[in-house]
Structures are given as structure tokens and as C-alpha cells.
Design a protein around this motif. Structure first.
Motif, PDB file in Angstrom:
ATOM      1  N   ARG A 183       0.829  -1.203   0.000  1.00 49.52           N
ATOM      2  CA  ARG A 183       0.000   0.000   0.000  1.00 49.52           C
ATOM      3  C   ARG A 183       0.865   1.255   0.000  1.00 49.52           C
ATOM      4  NH1 ARG A 183      -4.078   0.565   4.279  1.00 49.52           N
ATOM      5  NH2 ARG A 183      -4.830   2.098   2.785  1.00 49.52           N
ATOM      6  N   TYR A 184       0.213   2.359  -0.378  1.00 49.87           N
ATOM      7  CA  TYR A 184       0.873   3.653  -0.442  1.00 49.87           C
ATOM      8  C   TYR A 184       0.376   4.533   0.705  1.00 49.87           C
ATOM      9  CZ  TYR A 184       2.313   2.296  -5.128  1.00 49.87           C
ATOM     10  OH  TYR A 184       2.867   1.634  -6.195  1.00 49.87           O
ATOM     11  N   TYR A 185       1.316   5.314   1.257  1.00 52.60           N
ATOM     12  CA  TYR A 185       1.009   6.174   2.393  1.00 52.60           C
ATOM     13  C   TYR A 185       1.660   7.538   2.214  1.00 52.60           C
ATOM     14  CZ  TYR A 185      -0.113   1.704   4.578  1.00 52.60           C
ATOM     15  OH  TYR A 185      -0.659   0.473   4.851  1.00 52.60           O
ATOM     16  N   LEU A 186       0.999   8.567   2.721  1.00 53.60           N
ATOM     17  CA  LEU A 186       1.617   9.874   2.911  1.00 53.60           C
ATOM     18  C   LEU A 186       2.135   9.857   4.337  1.00 53.60           C
ATOM     19  CD1 LEU A 186      -1.019  12.244   1.251  1.00 53.60           C
ATOM     20  CD2 LEU A 186       1.042  11.252   0.233  1.00 53.60           C
ATOM     21  N   VAL A 187       3.431  10.168   4.506  1.00 54.19           N
ATOM     22  CA  VAL A 187       4.085  10.002   5.797  1.00 54.19           C
ATOM     23  C   VAL A 187       4.732  11.318   6.221  1.00 54.19           C
ATOM     24  CG1 VAL A 187       5.831   8.693   7.071  1.00 54.19           C
ATOM     25  CG2 VAL A 187       4.574   7.597   5.211  1.00 54.19           C
ATOM     26  N   THR A 188       4.445  11.722   7.450  1.00 56.00           N
ATOM     27  CA  THR A 188       5.127  12.856   8.070  1.00 56.00           C
ATOM     28  C   THR A 188       5.759  12.331   9.357  1.00 56.00           C
ATOM     29  OG1 THR A 188       3.329  13.622   9.503  1.00 56.00           O
ATOM     30  CG2 THR A 188       3.311  14.396   7.188  1.00 56.00           C
ATOM     31  N   PRO A 189       6.531  13.136  10.048  1.00 52.74           N
ATOM     32  CA  PRO A 189       7.104  12.643  11.306  1.00 52.74           C
ATOM     33  C   PRO A 189       6.059  12.280  12.358  1.00 52.74           C
ATOM     34  CG  PRO A 189       8.306  14.556  10.546  1.00 52.74           C
ATOM     35  CD  PRO A 189       7.079  14.438   9.676  1.00 52.74           C
ATOM     36  N   VAL A 190       4.826  12.800  12.228  1.00 48.58           N
ATOM     37  CA  VAL A 190       3.838  12.589  13.286  1.00 48.58           C
ATOM     38  C   VAL A 190       2.636  11.752  12.889  1.00 48.58           C
ATOM     39  CG1 VAL A 190       4.504  14.657  14.569  1.00 48.58           C
ATOM     40  CG2 VAL A 190       2.752  14.817  12.793  1.00 48.58           C
ATOM     41  N   GLU A 191       2.415  11.502  11.599  1.00 48.39           N
ATOM     42  CA  GLU A 191       1.279  10.660  11.211  1.00 48.39           C
ATOM     43  C   GLU A 191       1.498  10.046   9.841  1.00 48.39           C
ATOM     44  OE1 GLU A 191      -2.309  12.967  11.170  1.00 48.39           O
ATOM     45  OE2 GLU A 191      -1.699  14.138   9.453  1.00 48.39           O
ATOM     46  N   LYS A 192       0.730   8.961   9.601  1.00 50.21           N
ATOM     47  CA  LYS A 192       0.781   8.247   8.331  1.00 50.21           C
ATOM     48  C   LYS A 192      -0.654   7.958   7.922  1.00 50.21           C
ATOM     49  CE  LYS A 192       1.885   3.780   8.433  1.00 50.21           C
ATOM     50  NZ  LYS A 192       2.690   2.541   8.479  1.00 50.21           N
ATOM     51  N   VAL A 193      -0.993   8.317   6.652  1.00 46.77           N
ATOM     52  CA  VAL A 193      -2.343   8.071   6.146  1.00 46.77           C
ATOM     53  C   VAL A 193      -2.249   7.308   4.828  1.00 46.77           C
ATOM     54  CG1 VAL A 193      -3.404  10.056   7.304  1.00 46.77           C
ATOM     55  CG2 VAL A 193      -2.441  10.329   5.013  1.00 46.77           C
ATOM     56  N   GLY A 194      -3.194   6.417   4.621  1.00 48.49           N
ATOM     57  CA  GLY A 194      -3.215   5.618   3.402  1.00 48.49           C
ATOM     58  C   GLY A 194      -3.932   6.330   2.274  1.00 48.49           C
ATOM     59  N   ILE A 195      -3.433   6.127   1.049  1.00 50.57           N
ATOM     60  CA  ILE A 195      -4.089   6.651  -0.149  1.00 50.57           C
ATOM     61  C   ILE A 195      -4.167   5.528  -1.180  1.00 50.57           C
ATOM     62  CG2 ILE A 195      -3.238   8.991   0.304  1.00 50.57           C
ATOM     63  CD1 ILE A 195      -1.345   8.594  -2.140  1.00 50.57           C
ATOM     64  N   ARG A 196      -4.956   5.729  -2.228  1.00 47.64           N
ATOM     65  CA  ARG A 196      -5.092   4.731  -3.301  1.00 47.64           C
ATOM     66  C   ARG A 196      -4.273   5.161  -4.514  1.00 47.64           C
ATOM     67  NH1 ARG A 196     -11.268   5.034  -4.102  1.00 47.64           N
ATOM     68  NH2 ARG A 196     -10.458   7.103  -4.200  1.00 47.64           N
ATOM     69  N   VAL A 197      -3.679   4.170  -5.163  1.00 50.39           N
ATOM     70  CA  VAL A 197      -2.925   4.409  -6.389  1.00 50.39           C
ATOM     71  C   VAL A 197      -3.428   3.404  -7.423  1.00 50.39           C
ATOM     72  CG1 VAL A 197      -0.639   4.419  -7.458  1.00 50.39           C
ATOM     73  CG2 VAL A 197      -0.918   5.252  -5.108  1.00 50.39           C
ATOM     74  N   ASP A 198      -3.946   3.900  -8.550  1.00 48.76           N
ATOM     75  CA  ASP A 198      -4.532   3.022  -9.563  1.00 48.76           C
ATOM     76  C   ASP A 198      -3.500   2.149 -10.262  1.00 48.76           C
ATOM     77  OD1 ASP A 198      -6.950   4.175  -8.925  1.00 48.76           O
ATOM     78  OD2 ASP A 198      -7.122   5.328 -10.789  1.00 48.76           O
ATOM     79  N   ASP A 199      -2.326   2.682 -10.538  1.00 51.03           N
ATOM     80  CA  ASP A 199      -1.282   1.930 -11.222  1.00 51.03           C
ATOM     81  C   ASP A 199       0.055   2.264 -10.578  1.00 51.03           C
ATOM     82  OD1 ASP A 199       0.442   0.618 -12.968  1.00 51.03           O
ATOM     83  OD2 ASP A 199      -0.633   1.207 -14.770  1.00 51.03           O
ATOM     84  N   ALA A 200       0.780   3.198 -11.131  1.00 52.29           N
ATOM     85  CA  ALA A 200       2.021   3.685 -10.532  1.00 52.29           C
ATOM     86  C   ALA A 200       1.764   5.095 -10.006  1.00 52.29           C
ATOM     87  CB  ALA A 200       3.139   3.708 -11.575  1.00 52.29           C
TER      88      ALA A 200
END
Length: 193
Positions: free
Chosen positions: A75-92
Motif C-alpha cells: 500500500r501507499y502512504y503519505l508520511v510525516t514525522p507525526v502521522e501516516k495516512v493511506g491513499i489509493r494508487v490506480d497503477d504507478a
């Protein structure tokens, strides 16, 4: 305070300066808690969406791309020093939108630029891979931009990539930075081995 010392009270300090210097945030070093998924998606053409609306500001997309990480769960995530959230990626997560070729033969070098202005030279650390396209049997080329993060090479650039190709030990492929990247068996596409 020295540049080596991180201010625990302000973990984001220095990100703006790093961004201006062209450096990527060290997301591989951050291990914040998972805070859930958000309604953000990267379409197959590289367009970023939030709440089903395209994000039109390129600097904002570049900021999000700079904190994007793919983890072992795929899975793909947006990551900062204080939190991580998941996002969707259709291909690359990225799209290769420009290509340059310098040199020839084994000393040829192929360089791509992505839709978020990352530049990458194809080499052992940034390989090309070719996957079969579902439904068509055709090939889709990808280049590794950062660990776990690839760019899909556009169809137009794929034709340019094929034009830079050659046959090597029964395979059709391309040389870049002294490494051969095979696309397909030469006999399968009617080329002599």
C-alpha cells in the motif's frame, strides 16, 4: 542549534529548507502511527485527486509526492514525522512524461522526467521493468524513481524507448548506464536473435 540536531518540539522544521534545496524529506526514517485512510487517489495517468476532485496546483502535488511511501504491505502512504495516512494508487504513483537519450550502444544513458518533476537516469539502482498489460497482452514499462515508487512510462515515450532498443542474446531491450533491460524475446516480435 546545529543542522544535525533535530528540534523535537518542531519535527517539521527544516522541511521547507530541504524542499527549496531540492532534497526529499527522509520518509524512510519516519515511523509514525497509522491514522487511517484518506480519500486521496492517484489515477493511472498520474493525476492526483482529493475527494474525487483533481488537485490542480502542481506545487501541492509535488509536496504530497515528496512524502509518499510504499510499504511492505504493497500500500501507499503519505508520511510525516507525526502521522501516516493511506491513499489509493490506480497503477504507478508517477508518470514519466519526458525522455532523453544520450550516447549509443552499451554506453547509452536514458533519462526520464516525471509529472512531479523528478528526474531519473535508468541504471542498476533505477531499473526499467516491463509488465504485461491486462486485456491487451502488450507491455507497460515502468522506471523506479525512489525505493518502492515507480513511474509508468507513457505510451508515446514507450515508442521512443523501443526506437532506442537493440537485440542482445536473444532479447530485445535497451541499454542504459551499462545495464541491459530486456523487454521481450526477439523471436516473439519477429526479430532475428
Amino acid at each position: 542549534m546545529t543542522a544535525d540536531h533535530q528540534d523535537a518540539g518542531n519535527p517539521l522544521k527544516g522541511l521547507a529548507a530541504a524542499r527549496q534545496a531540492g532534497a526529499k524529506p527522509p520518509v524512510h526514517l519516519w515511523n509514525p502511527p497509522f491514522c487511517g485512510d484518506i480519500d486521496m487517489r492517484i489515477a493511472a495517468d498520474g493525476t492526483w485527486f482529493y475527494l474525487n476532485s483533481p488537485i490542480g496546483r502542481k506545487p501541492l502535488v509535488q509536496l504530497f509526492a515528496s512524502v509518499l511511501r510504499r510499504e511492505e504491505d504493497g500500500r501507499y502512504y503519505l508520511v510525516t514525522p507525526v502521522e501516516k495516512v493511506g491513499i489509493r494508487v490506480d497503477d504507478a504513483p508517477f508518470a514519466a512524461v519526458r525522455m532523453g537519450v544520450s550516447g549509443a550502444g552499451r554506453s547509452q544513458a536514458i533519462r526520464f522526467e516525471t509529472n512531479v518533476d523528478d528526474e531519473v537516469t535508468v541504471d542498476a539502482a533505477h531499473p526499467l521493468r516491463f509488465a504485461e498489460e491486462q486485456g491487451t497482452g502488450g507491455l507497460k514499462p515502468y522506471v523506479l524513481v525512489r525505493p518502492g515508487l515507480e513511474a509508468l512510462v507513457s505510451r508515446a515515450l514507450f515508442y521512443d524507448l523501443a526506437a532506442a532498443g537493440t537485440v542482445e542474446e536473444g532479447w530485445f531491450g535497451v541499454w542504459s548506464s551499462g545495464v541491459f533491460f530486456p523487454m521481450q524475446r526477439a523471436a516473439e516480435i519477429g526479430l532475428p536473435a
